[in-house]
Design a protein around this motif. Structure first.
Motif, PDB file in Angstrom:
ATOM      1  N   SER A   1       0.814  -1.215   0.000  1.00 50.12           N
ATOM      2  CA  SER A   1       0.000   0.000   0.000  1.00 50.12           C
ATOM      3  C   SER A   1       0.853   1.273   0.000  1.00 50.12           C
ATOM      4  N   THR A   2       2.182   1.104   0.121  1.00 45.72           N
ATOM      5  CA  THR A   2       3.051   2.283   0.050  1.00 45.72           C
ATOM      6  C   THR A   2       3.182   2.744  -1.395  1.00 45.72           C
ATOM      7  N   ASP A   3       3.067   4.048  -1.609  1.00 41.55           N
ATOM      8  CA  ASP A   3       3.255   4.597  -2.949  1.00 41.55           C
ATOM      9  C   ASP A   3       4.758   4.709  -3.215  1.00 41.55           C
ATOM     10  N   LEU A   4       5.311   3.636  -3.788  1.00 40.87           N
ATOM     11  CA  LEU A   4       6.766   3.578  -3.936  1.00 40.87           C
ATOM     12  C   LEU A   4       7.357   4.705  -4.776  1.00 40.87           C
ATOM     13  N   PRO A   5       6.802   4.983  -5.986  1.00 40.06           N
ATOM     14  CA  PRO A   5       7.388   6.082  -6.765  1.00 40.06           C
ATOM     15  C   PRO A   5       7.458   7.382  -5.964  1.00 40.06           C
ATOM     16  N   LYS A   6       6.408   7.664  -5.204  1.00 40.07           N
ATOM     17  CA  LYS A   6       6.368   8.891  -4.425  1.00 40.07           C
ATOM     18  C   LYS A   6       7.449   8.890  -3.344  1.00 40.07           C
ATOM     19  N   LEU A   7       7.601   7.733  -2.708  1.00 36.38           N
ATOM     20  CA  LEU A   7       8.613   7.623  -1.650  1.00 36.38           C
ATOM     21  C   LEU A   7      10.018   7.728  -2.242  1.00 36.38           C
ATOM     22  N   ARG A   8      10.237   7.000  -3.349  1.00 39.54           N
ATOM     23  CA  ARG A   8      11.567   7.008  -3.969  1.00 39.54           C
ATOM     24  C   ARG A   8      11.959   8.410  -4.433  1.00 39.54           C
ATOM     25  N   ALA A   9      10.951   9.172  -4.866  1.00 43.24           N
ATOM     26  CA  ALA A   9      11.244  10.519  -5.352  1.00 43.24           C
ATOM     27  C   ALA A   9      11.886  11.370  -4.262  1.00 43.24           C
ATOM     28  N   ARG A  10      11.624  11.018  -3.009  1.00 44.24           N
ATOM     29  CA  ARG A  10      12.180  11.812  -1.906  1.00 44.24           C
ATOM     30  C   ARG A  10      13.474  11.224  -1.366  1.00 44.24           C
ATOM     31  N   VAL A  11      13.933  10.134  -1.980  1.00 41.74           N
ATOM     32  CA  VAL A  11      15.188   9.516  -1.569  1.00 41.74           C
ATOM     33  C   VAL A  11      16.165   9.631  -2.736  1.00 41.74           C
TER      34      VAL A  11
END
Ligand SMILES: Nc1ncnc2c1ncn2[C@@H]1O[C@H](COP(=O)(O)OP(=O)(O)OP(=O)(O)O)[C@@H](O)[C@H]1O
Ligand SMILES: [Mg+2]
Lengths: 222, 242
Positions: B69-79
């Motif tokens: 359920s984690t929005d991976l693209p969104k999370l990766r964009a901040r890493v």
């Protein structure tokens, strides 16, 4: 053996018999190339996906098309459509659809190799920036795959142009049909076929020379 | 900021990572070192889920990276991530490399993205290279572009995988200067590197990996002063010889 007489070959013949055929052959080649590369790319992505339900049908389709002679696909499709829909489709449309569907199988193999030629790290880099799968494919992998494969794609298109002469089988009016009709009209079938062969050869040979030059250019840029 | 709990990963039957547990707090700089093949790259790729793992949990900013359920693209964009082999996009110019994700992922305007890109290129000393293609730059320049590309996303933390490997000595320093400056500004960093000079200068903690395990996870003072494990001692003595 009688003497060859090429005097019937003049501008009026080109206009009356050949031009229409040439235009259709070229149109068919271009439409089938664009459509074939588009659907071929989709098929390649399906085959490379991790989902079995996408992989299997795509593999089945590609391998079937590649195992059947094109002329049979052309004939089958031409005969099958009126049988299924009750209405004939016309030789030209039938040819366009068949060639697109058939060439997609060949282009898909090229695009598959192209996609695999792009380093895995490029996909990682796209993902790491927050791009999703479709953006990573569209913006990063496919442009590189396409560039790497451009000479092979064009070579396949030259083969496609040669193959368009098979629409002869369903009576579409292509370049070869133009020559045949002209030969019949002037009662010079041998000369006409000779000229047809020469014209196909000149077109395909000069195109493949162009592809060779392009290949060198691309190799240097990379 | 980054919590790694009991992570194990297998390639087929080969276990690459064994019960790795560690964390990186906000503003911390953690250096990961260890012999070749010990799983450093694999671990750092697991952090933003570029590699899946079979066991354990990794959380970034409280979000589990393996939770569907984690929005991976969104999370990766901040890493932010800088790869061992640069991985700049060869078909795009330097500026396009920097603006692509800003425009497509962060929905920034084109002009704002270019402005940001120019600012960052200036910072890494490469403003004049903006219209060139990656293939026209030296290795050290490409690495700095890769760092700038990651920073363009205003990341909350950055992951580095051997940012100085495969570079000539002069280029190593240009890249390290950029990284030291970043660390001193308080960027949270997890960095795989064998540059012990860098570790001494800016690291808060050093993690030593061997055969997929985190063998040592201590402050840099302890690591360089009195490493507890024999394997780490052996590794250090080898690395510090040259
Ligand atoms: N895709 C893969 N399939 C199978 N084994 C792999 C794969 N990727 C890496 N490995 C193996 O996993 C182990 C760890 O690899 P990893 O790249 O994480 O090591 P590393 O510590 O980064 O090494 P280096 O310092 O050389 O970069 C190695 O033994 C490697 O051979
Ligand atoms: Mg590595």
């Amino acid at each position: 053996m009688g003497d060859l007489d090429l005097s019937f070959f003049d501008w009026a013949l080109v206009q009356n018999f050949l031009l229409k055929g040439l235009v259709f052959s070229v149109e068919l080649t271009i439409v089938a190339m664009i459509g074939g590369i588009f659907f071929g790319t989709l098929l390649a992505l399906m085959r490379l996906s991790s989902h079995k339900w996408l992989q299997v049908p795509a593999a089945l389709y590609v391998n079937t098309m590649r195992s059947v002679p094109l002329v049979m696909v052309i004939l089958w499709f031409f005969l099958l459509i009126p049988f299924l829909t009750g209405k004939p489709l016309g030789a030209e449309w039938s040819a366009v659809i068949t060639f697109t569907a058939f060439e997609a199988a060949y282009y898909s193999e090229i695009m598959r190799a192209g996609i695999q030629s792009v380093a895995r790290g490029q996909v990682y880099a796209g993902f790491a920036l927050g791009l999703d799968y479709s953006q990573t494919m569209r913006l990063i992998v496919l442009p590189q795959a396409f560039r790497n494969m451009l000479p092979v794609l064009l070579t396949q298109t030259i083969i496609l142009f040669q193959d368009t002469s098979l629409v002869y089988a369903i009576g579409a009016y292509d370049l070869l049909r133009g020559f045949t009709n002209a030969g019949r009209n002037f009662n010079r079938p041998v000369e006409s076929f000779l000229l047809a062969t020469l014209v196909y050869f000149v077109i395909c040979f000069s195109l493949s020379m162009l592809v060779k030059r392009l290949q060198k250019k691309i190799a240097i840029v990379r | 900021m980054i919590e790694i709990k009991d992570v194990s990963k297998w390639y087929g039957t080969f276990q690459v990572l064994t019960n790795c547990t560690t964390s990186v707090k906000k503003g911390e700089v953690v250096v990961v070192c260890g012999p070749s093949g010990s799983g450093k790259s694999t671990l750092i790729k697991c952090v933003n889920a570029l590699e899946p793992f079979e066991k354990g949990e990794i959380r970034i900013d409280g979000l589990s990276v393996s939770d569907p359920s984690t929005d991976l693209p969104k999370l990766r964009a901040r890493v932010g991530m800088v790869f061992q082999n640069f991985e700049l996009f060869p078909h795009l110019t330097i500026m396009e490399n920097l603006t692509l994700a800003q425009i497509r992922v962060m929905n920034r305007g084109k002009e704002e993205s270019i402005e940001k890109g120019l600012k960052l290129l200036e910072r890494v000393g490469l403003k004049a290279q903006a219209p060139k293609f990656p293939g026209q730059l030296s290795g050290g320049q490409q690495k700095r572009v890769a760092i700038a590309r990651a920073m363009a996303m205003d990341p909350m933390c950055m992951l580095f995988d051997e940012p100085t490997s495969a570079l000539d000595p002069e280029m190593i320093n240009e890249v390290l200067d950029v990284m030291v400056a970043l660390a001193q500004e308080g960027m949270t960093m997890m960095c795989v590197t064998h540059e012990m000079g860098f570790a001494r200068k800016v690291a808060n903690r050093v993690i030593f990996m061997d055969r997929g395990e985190i063998v040592e996870d201590t402050t840099k003072e302890d690591f360089f002063g009195k490493p507890r494990s024999e394997r780490a001692q052996l590794f250090l003595s080898k690395i510090l010889q040259h």
